[in-house]
Design a protein around this motif. Structure first.
Motif, PDB file in Angstrom:
ATOM      1  N   ASP A 176      14.833 -34.466  15.292  1.00 26.07           N
ATOM      2  CA  ASP A 176      15.885 -35.480  15.266  1.00 26.07           C
ATOM      3  C   ASP A 176      15.512 -36.754  16.008  1.00 26.07           C
ATOM      4  OD1 ASP A 176      15.993 -34.594  17.830  1.00 26.07           O
ATOM      5  OD2 ASP A 176      18.165 -34.248  17.876  1.00 26.07           O
ATOM      6  N   GLY A 177      14.216 -37.002  16.143  1.00 26.15           N
ATOM      7  CA  GLY A 177      13.818 -38.258  16.759  1.00 26.15           C
ATOM      8  C   GLY A 177      12.499 -38.139  17.482  1.00 26.15           C
ATOM      9  N   VAL A 178      12.205 -39.166  18.265  1.00 28.71           N
ATOM     10  CA  VAL A 178      10.963 -39.203  19.036  1.00 28.71           C
ATOM     11  C   VAL A 178      11.298 -38.759  20.459  1.00 28.71           C
ATOM     12  CG1 VAL A 178       9.103 -40.691  19.851  1.00 28.71           C
ATOM     13  CG2 VAL A 178      10.163 -41.124  17.625  1.00 28.71           C
ATOM     14  N   ARG A 190      12.941 -35.199  26.441  1.00 27.49           N
ATOM     15  CA  ARG A 190      14.221 -35.837  26.131  1.00 27.49           C
ATOM     16  C   ARG A 190      14.030 -36.771  24.936  1.00 27.49           C
ATOM     17  NH1 ARG A 190      15.781 -40.680  27.780  1.00 27.49           N
ATOM     18  NH2 ARG A 190      13.995 -40.820  29.165  1.00 27.49           N
ATOM     19  N   ARG A 191      15.026 -36.802  24.063  1.00 27.10           N
ATOM     20  CA  ARG A 191      14.939 -37.693  22.912  1.00 27.10           C
ATOM     21  C   ARG A 191      15.146 -39.141  23.353  1.00 27.10           C
ATOM     22  NH1 ARG A 191      18.661 -39.737  20.015  1.00 27.10           N
ATOM     23  NH2 ARG A 191      20.204 -38.252  20.780  1.00 27.10           N
ATOM     24  N   LEU A 192      14.313 -40.033  22.846  1.00 27.27           N
ATOM     25  CA  LEU A 192      14.461 -41.449  23.164  1.00 27.27           C
ATOM     26  C   LEU A 192      15.403 -42.065  22.135  1.00 27.27           C
ATOM     27  CD1 LEU A 192      10.647 -42.010  23.666  1.00 27.27           C
ATOM     28  CD2 LEU A 192      12.359 -42.316  25.473  1.00 27.27           C
ATOM     29  N   SER A 193      16.357 -42.885  22.576  1.00 26.98           N
ATOM     30  CA  SER A 193      17.247 -43.500  21.592  1.00 26.98           C
ATOM     31  C   SER A 193      16.568 -44.717  20.958  1.00 26.98           C
ATOM     32  CB  SER A 193      18.578 -43.882  22.221  1.00 26.98           C
ATOM     33  OG  SER A 193      18.367 -44.671  23.350  1.00 26.98           O
ATOM     34  N   LYS A 194      15.660 -45.329  21.713  1.00 25.24           N
ATOM     35  CA  LYS A 194      14.933 -46.503  21.209  1.00 25.24           C
ATOM     36  C   LYS A 194      13.504 -46.465  21.704  1.00 25.24           C
ATOM     37  CE  LYS A 194      17.842 -50.625  20.786  1.00 25.24           C
ATOM     38  NZ  LYS A 194      18.072 -51.959  21.395  1.00 25.24           N
ATOM     39  N   GLN A 223       8.435 -56.384  10.737  1.00 24.77           N
ATOM     40  CA  GLN A 223       9.692 -56.226  11.481  1.00 24.77           C
ATOM     41  C   GLN A 223      10.701 -55.362  10.726  1.00 24.77           C
ATOM     42  OE1 GLN A 223      10.400 -58.305  14.679  1.00 24.77           O
ATOM     43  NE2 GLN A 223       8.225 -57.856  14.587  1.00 24.77           N
ATOM     44  N   VAL A 224      10.239 -54.259  10.200  1.00 25.12           N
ATOM     45  CA  VAL A 224      11.146 -53.325   9.519  1.00 25.12           C
ATOM     46  C   VAL A 224      11.728 -52.376  10.565  1.00 25.12           C
ATOM     47  CG1 VAL A 224      11.289 -51.448   7.832  1.00 25.12           C
ATOM     48  CG2 VAL A 224       9.740 -53.383   7.414  1.00 25.12           C
ATOM     49  N   PRO A 225      13.043 -52.371  10.736  1.00 25.06           N
ATOM     50  CA  PRO A 225      13.616 -51.426  11.694  1.00 25.06           C
ATOM     51  C   PRO A 225      13.530 -50.005  11.139  1.00 25.06           C
ATOM     52  CG  PRO A 225      15.288 -52.963  10.856  1.00 25.06           C
ATOM     53  CD  PRO A 225      14.057 -53.170  10.038  1.00 25.06           C
ATOM     54  N   LEU A 226      12.933 -49.101  11.927  1.00 23.40           N
ATOM     55  CA  LEU A 226      12.770 -47.716  11.487  1.00 23.40           C
ATOM     56  C   LEU A 226      13.712 -46.831  12.263  1.00 23.40           C
ATOM     57  CD1 LEU A 226       8.893 -47.162  11.571  1.00 23.40           C
ATOM     58  CD2 LEU A 226      10.328 -47.676   9.608  1.00 23.40           C
ATOM     59  N   TYR A 227      14.323 -45.914  11.549  1.00 25.07           N
ATOM     60  CA  TYR A 227      15.173 -44.943  12.222  1.00 25.07           C
ATOM     61  C   TYR A 227      14.600 -43.564  11.947  1.00 25.07           C
ATOM     62  CZ  TYR A 227      19.528 -44.970  14.759  1.00 25.07           C
ATOM     63  OH  TYR A 227      20.451 -44.958  15.751  1.00 25.07           O
ATOM     64  N   ILE A 228      14.162 -42.846  12.990  1.00 22.49           N
ATOM     65  CA  ILE A 228      13.637 -41.495  12.801  1.00 22.49           C
ATOM     66  C   ILE A 228      14.794 -40.524  13.001  1.00 22.49           C
ATOM     67  CG2 ILE A 228      11.862 -39.834  13.506  1.00 22.49           C
ATOM     68  CD1 ILE A 228      10.600 -42.470  13.113  1.00 22.49           C
ATOM     69  N   ARG A 229      15.094 -39.715  11.982  1.00 19.66           N
ATOM     70  CA  ARG A 229      16.212 -38.788  12.143  1.00 19.66           C
ATOM     71  C   ARG A 229      15.965 -37.491  11.388  1.00 19.66           C
ATOM     72  NH1 ARG A 229      20.308 -43.259  10.275  1.00 19.66           N
ATOM     73  NH2 ARG A 229      21.477 -42.137  11.858  1.00 19.66           N
ATOM     74  N   SER A 230      16.782 -36.499  11.712  1.00 18.28           N
ATOM     75  CA  SER A 230      16.622 -35.199  11.077  1.00 18.28           C
ATOM     76  C   SER A 230      17.431 -35.131   9.799  1.00 18.28           C
ATOM     77  CB  SER A 230      17.091 -34.109  12.036  1.00 18.28           C
ATOM     78  OG  SER A 230      17.312 -32.915  11.320  1.00 18.28           O
ATOM     79  N   SER A 231      16.852 -34.487   8.784  1.00 21.57           N
ATOM     80  CA  SER A 231      17.616 -34.330   7.542  1.00 21.57           C
ATOM     81  C   SER A 231      18.570 -33.152   7.643  1.00 21.57           C
ATOM     82  CB  SER A 231      16.666 -34.154   6.356  1.00 21.57           C
ATOM     83  OG  SER A 231      15.900 -32.989   6.512  1.00 21.57           O
ATOM     84  N   PHE A 232      18.519 -32.432   8.773  1.00 22.11           N
ATOM     85  CA  PHE A 232      19.350 -31.227   8.896  1.00 22.11           C
ATOM     86  C   PHE A 232      20.563 -31.424   9.797  1.00 22.11           C
ATOM     87  CE2 PHE A 232      14.887 -29.811   8.269  1.00 22.11           C
ATOM     88  CZ  PHE A 232      15.018 -29.458   6.939  1.00 22.11           C
ATOM     89  N   GLY A 236      21.712 -37.477  16.836  1.00 18.69           N
ATOM     90  CA  GLY A 236      20.421 -37.960  17.323  1.00 18.69           C
ATOM     91  C   GLY A 236      19.869 -39.150  16.591  1.00 18.69           C
ATOM     92  N   GLY A 237      18.544 -39.208  16.518  1.00 18.52           N
ATOM     93  CA  GLY A 237      17.875 -40.350  15.916  1.00 18.52           C
ATOM     94  C   GLY A 237      17.207 -41.215  16.970  1.00 18.52           C
ATOM     95  N   THR A 238      16.096 -41.821  16.581  1.00 18.52           N
ATOM     96  CA  THR A 238      15.399 -42.773  17.452  1.00 18.52           C
ATOM     97  C   THR A 238      15.142 -44.032  16.653  1.00 18.52           C
ATOM     98  OG1 THR A 238      14.267 -41.024  18.689  1.00 18.52           O
ATOM     99  CG2 THR A 238      13.305 -43.223  18.806  1.00 18.52           C
ATOM    100  N   LEU A 239      15.521 -45.172  17.219  1.00 20.20           N
ATOM    101  CA  LEU A 239      15.269 -46.445  16.563  1.00 20.20           C
ATOM    102  C   LEU A 239      13.935 -46.996  17.046  1.00 20.20           C
ATOM    103  CD1 LEU A 239      16.361 -48.753  14.737  1.00 20.20           C
ATOM    104  CD2 LEU A 239      17.365 -49.738  16.817  1.00 20.20           C
ATOM    105  N   VAL A 240      13.048 -47.296  16.101  1.00 21.81           N
ATOM    106  CA  VAL A 240      11.780 -47.936  16.446  1.00 21.81           C
ATOM    107  C   VAL A 240      11.942 -49.405  16.111  1.00 21.81           C
ATOM    108  CG1 VAL A 240       9.278 -47.903  16.152  1.00 21.81           C
ATOM    109  CG2 VAL A 240      10.609 -45.825  15.698  1.00 21.81           C
ATOM    110  N   THR A 241      11.786 -50.249  17.107  1.00 24.11           N
ATOM    111  CA  THR A 241      12.147 -51.643  16.903  1.00 24.11           C
ATOM    112  C   THR A 241      11.311 -52.554  17.787  1.00 24.11           C
ATOM    113  OG1 THR A 241      14.003 -53.183  17.001  1.00 24.11           O
ATOM    114  CG2 THR A 241      13.994 -51.455  18.639  1.00 24.11           C
ATOM    115  N   LYS A 242      11.510 -53.854  17.636  1.00 23.18           N
ATOM    116  CA  LYS A 242      10.758 -54.756  18.512  1.00 23.18           C
ATOM    117  C   LYS A 242      11.404 -54.750  19.899  1.00 23.18           C
ATOM    118  CE  LYS A 242      12.963 -59.204  17.406  1.00 23.18           C
ATOM    119  NZ  LYS A 242      13.947 -59.000  16.351  1.00 23.18           N
TER     120      LYS A 242
END
Ligand code: ASP
Ligand code: MG
Length: 406
Positions: A176-178, A190-194, A223-232, A236-242
């Motif tokens: 559910d994230g990074v 711990r999951r990082l939110s960003k 500069q594509v905002p990426l969201y890493i998340r679980s399909s299940f 959660g989720g982690t935003l990869v951003t500038k």
């Protein structure tokens, strides 16, 4: 109306029940009023199975045919998802790389995307159709099918997001994230939110397997905002951003490890111009990636040279270096396959002193000997004996209090 790109990895599509689960997520995004483009991987294990088939015939299959073969796994998943969505009452259409057309260079197995024609996709989206695109594949200017390197459907998704100016690119996977480190070896992870693109790139290159490093490079560039998340789960989720000013510059954001390391030492070589070139040129010619390199200060005109390579390359690398070693009068070549690379990553490192010292002291305190060190602006890596991998990760995670921040 937003344009959303959703990418699902192999573990999210490896049976019909999971494909149905993906269909529901796609429908949810569609019902929320978005235009939806889906990029899929092959079913988990399928690409490996195909590679294995080719290798049962020969060690060196023709590269054109190899790419034609290993790209087929994605054709299965995209068409199945389209059939599933259609049955659920939603118009959907699958596209292979050449149908889009995702134009690449001609470098089989690791082709680079040169251009994406967005017209066909946009036409479908305009008509309310859900567009499903096979990841990992493209076509070169001679109409040969190409693939983008293992894990390449991440890069397909990011490239499509950039070309379509998508509002977000969601990368759905089985975690559910990074995380600050691998939760399998450190329960305090711990999951990082960003996380910033640069940190994510380092972590991906240093062994965190969530994203293909090339996809992160490309996300950063466009500069594509990426969201890493679980399909299940929806949690959660982690935003990869500038990096933004509001984002606290973490001194250390994560600890990574890479067990795919082997160390080669060329002992007692004369210290004169051309020695390093003589050793490393053959490796480059054989496409062997050399990671860290250390040359000791010379004593009485002789020095030792140590470097690391991936374990899969160890046999060939040793052979090449032994050959070169003879030429340049080295005393011997030593190989150590029981090593691992432990790294700490963080954008705030540039502006903080003492981070390296703190890392070294932490390892020393546990009696872990450091065999090699390398640093960049935002990471410090140490090669240690492989048996210390878990211990090193845990103590570094504690030292930098990675479990504490939110
Ligand atoms: N199916 C391809 C692979 O296994 C591409 C991907 O999964 O991203 O490498
Ligand atoms: Mg993947």
């Amino acid at each position: 109306m937003a344009l959303v790109v959703q990418k699902y990895g192999g573990t999210s599509v490896d049976n019909l029940a999971k494909i149905e689960n993906v269909a529901m997520r796609v429908i949810k995004a569609k019902e929320a009023g978005n235009q939806v483009v889906v990029v899929l991987s092959a079913m988990a294990g399928e690409t490996d199975r195909l590679i294995n088939l080719a290798h049962q015939i020969t060690d060196s299959p023709d590269e054109r045919e190899y790419d034609a073969l290993i790209s087929t796994g994605e054709q299965v998943t995209v068409s199945l998802l389209a059939i599933m969505l259609n049955k659920m009452g939603y118009p959907a259409r699958s596209f292979l790389g050449f149908q889009v057309k995702i134009l690449t260079d001609g470098a089989y197995k690791q082709a680079r995307i040169v251009n994406i024609d967005t017209m066909a996709i946009k036409n479908e989206l305009k008509n309310g159709v859900i567009v499903i695109i096979a990841g990992f594949q493209g076509v070169d200017s001679d109409n040969n099918i190409t693939t983008l390197g293992r894990g390449g459907s991440d890069t397909s998704a990011v490239a499509l997001s950039a070309a379509l100016h998508a509002d977000v690119c969601d990368i759905y996977t089985d975690v559910d994230g990074v995380y600050t480190t691998d939760p399998n070896i450190c329960s305090k992870a711990r999951r990082l939110s960003k996380i910033t693109y640069d940190e994510m790139l380092e972590m991906a290159m240093l062994g965190a397997k969530v994203l293909q490093p090339r996809s992160v490079e490309m996300a950063k560039k466009y500069q594509v905002p990426l969201y890493i998340r679980s399909s299940f789960t929806d949690e959660g989720g982690t935003l990869v951003t500038k990096e933004d000013s509001a984002m606290e510059r973490e001194v250390v954001s994560g600890v990574t490890y890479d067990r795919d390391q082997a160390k080669i030492t060329v002992v007692h070589v004369p210290d004169r111009p051309g020695i390093a070139a003589r050793l490393f040129t053959p490796l480059a010619e054989h496409h062997i990636v050399v990671d860290m390199i250390i040359q000791n200060a010379s004593v009485e005109g002789f020095t030792d040279l140590t470097f690391t390579v991936s374990r899969k390359d160890i046999k060939e690398a040793t052979r090449l270096v032994e050959e070169a070693g003879k030429d340049i009068g080295a005393a011997k070549v030593e190989v150590d396959e029981n090593v691992a690379k432990i790294s700490i990553v963080g954008v705030g490192m540039v502006s903080h002193s003492g981070v390296a010292a703190k890392m070294f002291a932490t390892l020393a305190h546990e009696g872990i000997n450091i065999l090699m060190i390398s640093t960049s602006d935002i990471k410090i890596s140490c090669v240690v004996q492989a048996k210390y991998t878990e211990l090193a990760v845990m103590v570094l995670h504690d030292t930098f209090e990675l479990d504490k921040r939110s």
